[in-house]
Design an enzyme around this catalytic site. Structure first.
Site, PDB file in Angstrom:
ATOM      1  N   LYS A 177       0.845  -1.200   0.000  1.00 44.23           N
ATOM      2  CA  LYS A 177       0.000   0.000   0.000  1.00 44.23           C
ATOM      3  C   LYS A 177       0.878   1.247   0.000  1.00 44.23           C
ATOM      4  O   LYS A 177       1.915   1.283   0.692  1.00 44.23           O
ATOM      5  CB  LYS A 177      -0.908  -0.036   1.233  1.00 44.23           C
ATOM      6  CG  LYS A 177      -2.018   1.015   1.264  1.00 44.23           C
ATOM      7  CD  LYS A 177      -2.911   0.824   2.501  1.00 44.23           C
ATOM      8  CE  LYS A 177      -4.044   1.831   2.584  1.00 44.23           C
ATOM      9  NZ  LYS A 177      -4.891   1.607   3.780  1.00 44.23           N
ATOM     10  N   SER A 182      -9.777   1.549   2.962  1.00 37.62           N
ATOM     11  CA  SER A 182      -8.909   2.314   2.081  1.00 37.62           C
ATOM     12  C   SER A 182      -7.858   1.470   1.350  1.00 37.62           C
ATOM     13  O   SER A 182      -7.244   1.950   0.410  1.00 37.62           O
ATOM     14  CB  SER A 182      -8.201   3.401   2.882  1.00 37.62           C
ATOM     15  OG  SER A 182      -7.335   2.817   3.853  1.00 37.62           O
ATOM     16  N   SER A 241      -9.910  -0.834   7.188  1.00 32.84           N
ATOM     17  CA  SER A 241      -9.336  -0.616   5.860  1.00 32.84           C
ATOM     18  C   SER A 241      -8.608  -1.808   5.241  1.00 32.84           C
ATOM     19  O   SER A 241      -8.248  -1.755   4.067  1.00 32.84           O
ATOM     20  CB  SER A 241      -8.395   0.584   5.891  1.00 32.84           C
ATOM     21  OG  SER A 241      -9.138   1.771   5.872  1.00 32.84           O
TER      22      SER A 241
END
Lengths: 97, 446, 477
Positions: free
Chosen positions: B43, B118, B142
């Site tokens: 990420k 996210s 997330s």
């Protein structure tokens, strides 16, 4: 706690957060904030008398490190991402304008 | 299993459509180790030295970290091959990956729908075969919710289990790094590498990481089911609800005992979460001031203009909304009623879980109340999106380990995830049970 | 004017003597090329996390123990939020509600006890250099460990404020917490000053004074400010709550440009730093490890060595000097008091002439003691001593101890045997028959005149006592 969000309060908060809002933005942001605060208003139901705030989930203590020098950045590394620099320093517009 | 070559081929073939990656670059570490040769996506709020890191924000455009995050060091030392940096809602603030400053990510299982967020880029990358596994970060759901939305397993470890050093902070007392992969066993494989104490993170716990005892029989295991997370939950999709009952039956068939428990403050979780998270975020994001790195407004004439213009121009609307809320919640005259109150309610929520551990070994709930929604559906209504975190924020506030396990699809063929929540530092139990659950639904037992 | 009394409280920032910064492994240093002592943590890079330096805790605890504070077994770090170019994270890590030490006190020279409210840990900011092209920022200093020692408003005069600061400095230096250097900024002092009618129980409006970097400045600034405030009030005006800077060149306090908005620092516990718990057994060990503190030392000097208060205070003020003194006079209690006076007068006088400092003198302490002993024992005359010290101190080419030893050997021996001095005395008496007559008529004070003449003849290198004895023998028959 019911809070009346007006433009002045939003402006004051924006100032603290260093976010520039135009006067045109204020009513919309105030409404927005008011809606969020309405959502969090549900907390009023909870009786927290005598409850200590929980900040760190497991409440483990700090374990300090030894006072030993570790390799850091060179000046170039420190300034590598800087938008503006001068003579080995970060540079900003004059603080006192 | 997804090899490096296969991953690279998939990225070339599909990422233009999916938009999982913000930066594609191969980085090899050690040649052997438990993850030798396995392609892993990271990420883009986790630092990989020498590769740009944006955290999904324009304000960090052009920023290149000098050092790896601790988790990246560990992956590389374990032989993993990093394939790139994945898309996310700006600074992790969102549940759909539509709030990235750069582009939305699409759900590979149905490209008209969101991948969750996210960590939507990390989930989509694995779901599309562009990586064997990925790292996400989870503040209020997330990792778990995008794992559920993309038919993957995803683990948010116990707070303090995985180092946050080199991970862009959203809300420091909630953020955890964790893996996403197709199977619980693969998640466990990555987890074993990244878990453990790191002296560079003061909140990192020095607790032994025990190996998972894989099992088939769940005899005697007590599984807690909170009414508030299932039959009494508001806005729960009927297919999701029905599937949870299927899961509970499957667990009972394997010898588990279902225990009704109560998490009475569930309905306060989202409010407490948003106040705590935004308060911490308001301070965490003060460093983005256009001074030492990142984007600076053009030609600011004064320092004040440098700050306010750089931040207002380069931070997205949702990020600004959360900074304003958090600043307000901490400000003089309001801190007691908002931030402090939320921290007190946080303790009540944590106490609810502690009480549950008296009678059960783990808890089961849906990960998300609804299946993945179409792109664009929630972008105009941030508050509706906040409510999607109803089941995931509680374990975050209490710092508990939580695993989302894929449990088949609904009538529209959209994936459903079940959330297993464990005792502090007892990832081993939820991984073992999650593996059993996943295998029970592996053949699409819808 | 005399109808008012000042009310003063000091806030002192002391830089802790650690090798590394408070939350990262960067070296603490003064000066150096800009931005060369930094890392992701002290630059506030994304993802960087603070890790507390254990030595910082030890030194803060020593500061607390040395000032009679209650050491808190749990203390919490907090974020103080504000934006400034030299504050990299947009917040300063400090301690707010739960500081590491509470409720201490300082014993001042006049016997007064001034209370300390709290001692807390915090990180220093970097340096902003304002220039024509903009403001340059150097973050070498960012993250330097500090304790802030907050005093109660117990002080009632500028002199008392200085006495408080001296006492505090003495403790911090004795304990190795801080080097106490005010000029270099490792010890910084802000003063909260207000005035009120004598007898009033309420406080007046208080003004904070900053930018005082010497004891002298602290005294002058407070005196100026008290007078300014009294002037305002007697003119029917009122004191405005504000921060003022001491302008040392113009000898006045000046209003800082007032900030547009009142500060709202939004303190909250730093989620990156769990609470700091101190183990009671470890605390006991720290308590046992404390050296003699200045107040106890001063009392011992007065009681055991017979030093007067002024000398005892002077000696105690510089702990390394007092340590060296203690070491050199160990086992010679008779010489201790004269040696202390010797240091405070003769040696201090030399220091005002030459570029030497007290730390250099620590090494020379044994040589100084030997010289003082010779002088006291008559092996060096006053003149010889003055010459010796002058020569030794002026020689900056070598360490003081070496220079003094050299000067000592050049000084030679004093003339003290009768055989050598008698002819000189006889010649003087022959030269001044009138004075001899007056002496014999009762003007005994002429002894000094004869001794002076003899010493002049002998270039000062004689033992005046022997000469005096010879004179007595010859004149008093």
């Amino acid at each position: 706690m019911a809070v009346q969000i007006d433009g002045a309060l939003v402006q004051q908060v924006a100032k603290l957060a260093k976010l520039s809002l135009t006067d045109a933005d204020l009513p919309a942001v105030a409404r927005d904030l008011e809606r969020v605060l309405a959502l969090v208003g549900v907390l009023d139901e909870v009786d927290v008398t005598g409850v200590t705030p929980l900040v760190h989930p497991h409440e483990l203590g700090l374990r300090p490190r030894a006072d030993e020098v570790q390799p850091g950045f060179t000046q170039d590394q420190a300034l590598a991402n800087a938008p503006a620099r001068e003579a080995g320093h970060f540079l900003t517009p004059r603080v006192i304008g | 299993m997804t090899t490096l070559a296969a991953a690279e081929a998939q990225i070339a073939a599909r990422d233009a459509e999916i938009g999982a990656f913000l930066h594609v670059e191969t980085l090899r570490g050690s040649t052997d180790g438990p993850l030798a040769g396995l392609p892993i996506a990271v990420k883009d709020n986790i630092a990989v030295a020498g590769q740009p890191m944006t955290a999904g924000s324009r304000i960090l455009r052009g920023y290149v970290p000098v050092r790896h995050a601790t988790v990246v060091d560990r992956l590389l030392a374990a032989g993993a091959v990093l394939v790139g940096k994945t898309n996310l809602d700006e600074f992790g603030m969102g549940s759909s990956t539509e709030l990235s400053a750069f582009k939305p990510t699409r759900n590979p299982l149905d490209v008209t729908r969101v991948p969750g967020g996210s960590s939507g880029g990390s989930a989509a990358a694995v779901a599309a075969g562009m990586a064997w596994a990925s790292l996400g970060t989870d503040t209020g759901g997330s990792i778990r919710q995008p794992a559920a939305f993309c038919g993957l397993a995803g683990l948010k470890p116990t707070y303090g289990r995985v180092s946050r050093s080199g991970v862009v902070a959203y809300a420091s007392s909630l953020d955890q790094v964790g893996p996403l992969a197709k199977t619980v066993r693969e998640v466990a494989q990555v987890y074993a590498v990244i878990a453990g104490h790191d002296p560079h993170d003061s909140t990192s716990a020095d607790q032994p990481v025990s190996a998972v005892a894989w099992r088939d029989d769940l005899a005697g295991l007590r599984i807690g089911v909170a009414r508030e997370h299932l039959d009494a939950a508001e806005g729960l999709d009927p297919d999701v609800q029905a599937r949870m009952h299927d899961v509970l039956r499957a667990l009972q068939d394997r010898g588990a005992i279902l225990v009704p428990v109560s998490l009475p403050h569930t309905r306060h979780g989202i409010a407490a979460y948003y106040l705590v998270a935004t308060a911490e975020a308001s301070a965490n994001l003060s460093r983005y001031d256009g001074l030492r790195y990142g984007q600076r407004a053009e030609n600011p004439q004064t320092l004040e203009a440098l700050y306010t213009q750089s931040r207002a121009q380069s931070l997205g609307q949702e990020v600004q909304r959360r900074i304003l809320l958090g600043t307000f919640a901490l400000s003089a005259g309001y801190q007691d009623a908002f931030y402090q109150k939320a921290c007190r309610v946080r303790r009540k929520i944590a106490d609810d879980f502690h009480a549950a551990w008296q009678t059960c070994d783990l808890l089961l709930s849906p990960t998300s109340p609804v299946p993945p929604w179409p792109l664009g559906q929630m972008t105009d209504d941030p508050l509706a999106m906040y409510l999607m975190d109803a089941f995931t924020v509680g374990p975050s506030l209490a710092g508990l380990p939580a695993l989302s396990v894929p449990v088949g699809v609904d009538r529209q063929q959209l994936p459903i995830g079940a959330q297993l929540v464990g005792r502090p530092f007892d990832e081993a139990t939820i991984l073992a049970v999650g593996d059993v659950v996943q295998r029970a639904f592996a053949t699409g037992a819808a | 004017m005399s109808a008012f009394e000042p009310v003063i409280g000091l806030e002192v920032h002391a830089q802790l003597m650690t090798r590394t910064k408070i939350f990262c492994g960067c070296a603490v240093s003064v000066g150096g090329e800009p931005n060369t002592r930094t890392c992701p943590v002290c630059l506030g890079m994304p993802g960087a996390l603070p890790v507390l330096n254990a030595e910082v805790v030890r030194l803060a605890v020593r500061a607390g123990l040395g000032t009679g504070c209650a050491i808190q077994t749990t203390s919490v770090f907090a974020r103080k939020n504000y934006f400034y170019p030299d504050l990299p994270k947009g917040y300063q890590i400090t301690q707010a509600d739960l500081p590491i030490c509470l409720d201490g006190q300082l014993l001042l020279d006049d016997g007064k006890v001034a209370r300390i409210q709290r001692i807390h840990l915090e990180e220093d900011a970097g340096k902003s250099i304002h220039g024509a092209t903009g403001t340059r920022v150097d973050l070498n200093r960012a993250g330097t460990p500090l304790v802030e020692i907050v005093g109660h408003p117990d002080l009632r005069s500028a002199d008392e404020a200085v006495a408080y600061l001296r006492a505090l400095r003495g403790i911090l230096v004795t304990l190795g917490v801080c080097d106490g250097n005010m000029e270099e900024g490792s010890l910084r002092c802000d003063a909260n000053v207000s005035v009120r009618p004598i007898g009033s129980a309420v406080f007046g409006t208080r003004v904070e004074i900053k930018n005082m970097n010497s004891f002298r400045s602290v005294r002058d600034a407070i005196m100026f400010e008290v007078e300014r405030q009294v002037g305002l009030i007697t003119d029917g005006d009122r004191v405005r709550q504000e921060t003022r800077l001491w302008n040392v060149d113009l000898a006045r306090t000046e209003s800082m440009r007032s900030k547009e908005e009142a500060a709202d620092y939004r303190y909250f516990p730093d989620p990156d730093l769990p609470p700091l718990h101190l183990d009671p057994a470890w605390l006991d060990a720290q308590r046992a490890d404390l050296p003699e503190l200045p107040a106890a030392r001063k009392a011992r000097y007065e009681r055991d060595l017979g030093l007067d208060l002024r000398t005892a205070t002077w000696l105690t003020d510089e702990p390394p000097r007092a340590d060296a003194f203690d070491q050199s006079v160990a086992g010679m209690p008779d010489l201790a008091a004269p040696f202390a006076v010797f240091l405070m007068t003769q040696v201090q006088a030399q220091l005002q002439r030459v570029e030497r400092t007290w730390p250099e003198l620590v090494d020379a302490m044994p040589v100084l003691l030997r010289i003082c002993g010779k002088w006291r024992g008559g092996q060096l005359s006053n003149k010889m001593l003055a010459d010796l010290l002058q020569t030794g101190f002026a020689d900056l080419t070598q360490p003081l101890a070496t220079a003094l030893t050299g000067a000592e050997s050049q000084a030679g021996a004093v003339l003290s045997d009768d055989a050598a001095l008698e002819p000189v005395v006889d010649a003087i008496l022959a030269q001044f028959p009138g004075e001899v007559a007056k002496y014999r008529a009762g003007q005994k004070q002429l002894t000094g005149f004869f001794v002076g003449q003899a010493m002049r003849q002998l270039a000062g290198k004689a033992d005046a006592k022997v000469i005096t004895a010879l004179l007595a023998r010859k004149l008093d028959v």
